[in-house]
Design a protein around this motif. Structure first.
Motif, short mmCIF file in Angstrom:
data_model
loop_
_atom_site.label_atom_id
_atom_site.label_comp_id
_atom_site.label_asym_id
_atom_site.label_seq_id
_atom_site.Cartn_x
_atom_site.Cartn_y
_atom_site.Cartn_z
N HIS A 94 0.78 -1.18 -0.03
CA HIS A 94 0.01 0.00 0.21
C HIS A 94 0.95 1.21 0.05
O HIS A 94 0.57 2.34 0.68
CB HIS A 94 -0.90 -0.07 1.10
CG HIS A 94 -1.85 -1.34 1.31
ND1 HIS A 94 -2.77 -1.55 0.40
CD2 HIS A 94 -1.85 -2.51 2.14
CE1 HIS A 94 -3.09 -2.60 0.64
NE2 HIS A 94 -2.84 -3.24 1.85
N ALA A 95 1.96 1.23 -1.00
CA ALA A 95 2.81 2.25 -0.99
C ALA A 95 1.89 3.72 -1.48
O ALA A 95 0.97 3.54 -2.39
CB ALA A 95 3.84 2.13 -1.85
N THR A 96 2.07 4.88 -1.03
CA THR A 96 1.56 6.33 -1.57
C THR A 96 2.65 6.74 -2.44
O THR A 96 2.23 7.57 -3.30
CB THR A 96 0.94 6.97 -0.37
OG1 THR A 96 2.03 7.19 0.49
CG2 THR A 96 -0.34 6.35 0.16
N GLU A 97 3.96 6.60 -2.33
CA GLU A 97 5.16 7.10 -2.88
C GLU A 97 6.03 5.97 -3.03
O GLU A 97 6.51 5.32 -1.81
CB GLU A 97 5.54 8.32 -2.45
CG GLU A 97 6.65 9.07 -3.07
CD GLU A 97 7.35 9.99 -2.53
OE1 GLU A 97 8.00 10.68 -3.24
OE2 GLU A 97 7.10 10.66 -1.58
N ILE A 98 6.56 5.82 -4.39
CA ILE A 98 7.71 4.85 -4.28
C ILE A 98 9.07 5.75 -5.12
O ILE A 98 8.56 6.40 -6.04
CB ILE A 98 7.34 3.69 -5.34
CG1 ILE A 98 6.08 2.86 -4.72
CG2 ILE A 98 8.58 2.72 -5.57
CD1 ILE A 98 5.56 1.80 -5.63
N VAL A 99 10.25 5.52 -4.21
CA VAL A 99 11.38 6.29 -4.56
C VAL A 99 12.41 5.18 -5.24
O VAL A 99 12.58 4.34 -4.35
CB VAL A 99 11.95 6.97 -3.49
CG1 VAL A 99 13.11 7.74 -4.08
CG2 VAL A 99 10.79 8.06 -3.14
N MET A 100 12.64 5.19 -6.46
CA MET A 100 13.68 4.01 -6.65
C MET A 100 15.08 4.65 -6.98
O MET A 100 15.43 5.59 -7.64
CB MET A 100 13.07 3.64 -8.32
CG MET A 100 12.04 2.64 -8.11
SD MET A 100 11.35 2.16 -9.49
CE MET A 100 10.63 3.36 -10.42
N VAL A 101 16.04 3.84 -6.36
CA VAL A 101 17.51 4.26 -6.34
C VAL A 101 18.28 3.31 -6.80
O VAL A 101 17.98 2.17 -6.69
CB VAL A 101 18.00 4.85 -4.76
CG1 VAL A 101 19.28 5.24 -4.95
CG2 VAL A 101 17.13 5.78 -4.24
N GLY A 102 19.24 3.53 -7.81
CA GLY A 102 20.13 2.65 -8.38
C GLY A 102 19.59 1.98 -9.32
O GLY A 102 19.81 0.58 -9.53
N GLN A 123 -1.03 4.01 -12.23
CA GLN A 123 -2.23 3.14 -12.43
C GLN A 123 -2.90 2.64 -11.23
O GLN A 123 -4.07 2.60 -10.89
CB GLN A 123 -1.89 1.93 -13.23
CG GLN A 123 -1.86 2.14 -14.90
CD GLN A 123 -1.26 1.05 -15.58
OE1 GLN A 123 -0.99 -0.03 -15.03
NE2 GLN A 123 -0.93 1.10 -16.74
N HIS A 124 -1.91 2.68 -10.25
CA HIS A 124 -2.51 2.43 -8.63
C HIS A 124 -2.45 3.99 -7.95
O HIS A 124 -2.41 3.71 -6.76
CB HIS A 124 -1.32 1.52 -8.15
CG HIS A 124 -1.36 0.06 -8.95
ND1 HIS A 124 -2.35 -0.97 -8.23
CD2 HIS A 124 -0.86 -0.38 -9.86
CE1 HIS A 124 -2.18 -2.10 -8.96
NE2 HIS A 124 -1.28 -1.67 -9.89
N GLN A 125 -2.41 4.97 -8.43
CA GLN A 125 -2.51 6.39 -7.70
C GLN A 125 -1.36 6.35 -6.94
O GLN A 125 -1.52 6.91 -5.80
CB GLN A 125 -3.75 6.41 -7.22
CG GLN A 125 -5.01 6.52 -7.93
CD GLN A 125 -5.45 5.27 -8.47
OE1 GLN A 125 -5.78 4.18 -7.75
NE2 GLN A 125 -5.76 5.31 -9.79
N ILE A 126 -0.25 5.98 -7.39
CA ILE A 126 1.17 6.18 -6.69
C ILE A 126 2.14 6.97 -7.24
O ILE A 126 2.27 6.76 -8.50
CB ILE A 126 1.90 4.56 -6.33
CG1 ILE A 126 0.84 3.64 -5.71
CG2 ILE A 126 2.83 4.62 -5.57
CD1 ILE A 126 1.29 2.17 -5.57
N THR A 127 2.47 7.88 -6.43
CA THR A 127 3.71 8.72 -7.06
C THR A 127 4.67 7.93 -7.02
O THR A 127 5.33 7.22 -5.90
CB THR A 127 3.84 9.84 -6.17
OG1 THR A 127 2.68 10.64 -5.93
CG2 THR A 127 4.98 10.95 -6.75
N SER A 128 5.53 8.08 -8.37
CA SER A 128 7.06 7.41 -8.51
C SER A 128 7.93 8.19 -8.91
O SER A 128 7.55 9.15 -9.64
CB SER A 128 6.75 6.13 -9.81
OG SER A 128 5.41 5.23 -9.25
N VAL A 129 9.07 8.04 -8.28
CA VAL A 129 10.30 8.72 -8.43
C VAL A 129 11.48 8.05 -8.87
O VAL A 129 11.64 6.88 -8.03
CB VAL A 129 10.76 9.79 -7.40
CG1 VAL A 129 11.81 10.37 -7.39
CG2 VAL A 129 9.33 10.69 -6.97
#
Length: 213
Positions: A94-102, A123-129
């Motif tokens: 149930h992430a509301t924001e996903i931050v991807m590093v590397g 699509q899942h209403q999640i902010t991605s970075v």
């Protein structure tokens, strides 16, 4: 629902300074060798996922001992990359924001796959970075506030055949009701005039890349 920010550390190059961005309430996921990076820098991943084919048996034991949860899959019989496995786990948590590093590196196929993964988040209403030393990448289909994070440029690239009704405020090169089509470079290498800027679009999906050399 409580806001959950999930940080995914993948197996690409990671500057240890990014560990300073971890907050107490973050969920930390290590994807394959990204889990080893966390463990070797004194961070216990909440979840470590992957086939772990890029670590030695001794390193895998370190990961197992230091991780609160381990999700291991077969290196051959799998349909998802390790980063996408981590992304799926983040969605399930149930992430509301996903931050991807590397996740940006020498493999262009993996890099593009990871960028396109942000569509799944939307699509899942999640902010991605996607975040590294030279890039801060986000995606919008509506309005996005851009803050000065120490990068030189702000580039806008369509992730759909065209993006219409683009309005920029607070940028050196403003746009008013502009259209960007795939293959055009009009949106490359803009700059913020101050500490913040606003991007609004009417249709399409727009990739926003803050970057520096």
């Amino acid at each position: 629902m409580e806001a959950n920010r999930v940080l995914i550390f993948a197996g690409g190059t990671i500057d240890p300074v990014f560990l300073k961005n971890i907050s107490q309430n973050d969920i930390i996921i290590g994807a394959d060798r990204g889990a080893l990076f966390l463990v070797e820098h004194g961070i216990s991943p909440d979840i470590s996922v992957g086939d772990f084919d890029s670590v030695s048996p001794e390193e895998l034991e370190k990961i197992k001992k230091s991780s609160k949860e381990l999700i291991q899959c077969d290196a051959v019989n799998k349909d998802l990359t390790d980063t996408e496995l981590a992304f799926e786990v983040a969605i399930q948590r149930h992430a509301t924001e996903i931050v991807m590093v590397g996740v940006l590196g020498s493999r262009l196929d993996h890099t593009l796959s990871n960028i396109q993964m942000m569509l799944r988040g939307m699509q899942h209403q999640i902010t991605s970075v996607i975040w590294d030393t030279n890039n801060y990448v986000t995606l919008t289909g509506t309005t996005c506030e851009i803050e000065d994070r120490g990068y030189t440029y702000v580039s806008l690239l369509p992730l759909t055949p065209e993006v219409t009704g683009i309005h920029l405020e607070g940028f050196m090169y403003p746009l008013d009701n502009a259209t960007l089509k795939m293959g055009q470079s009009l949106g490359v290498s803009n700059r913020l005039k101050g500490e913040r800027g606003t991007i609004r679009i009417e249709s399409g999906l727009l990739l926003i890349i803050q970057s520096k050399d």
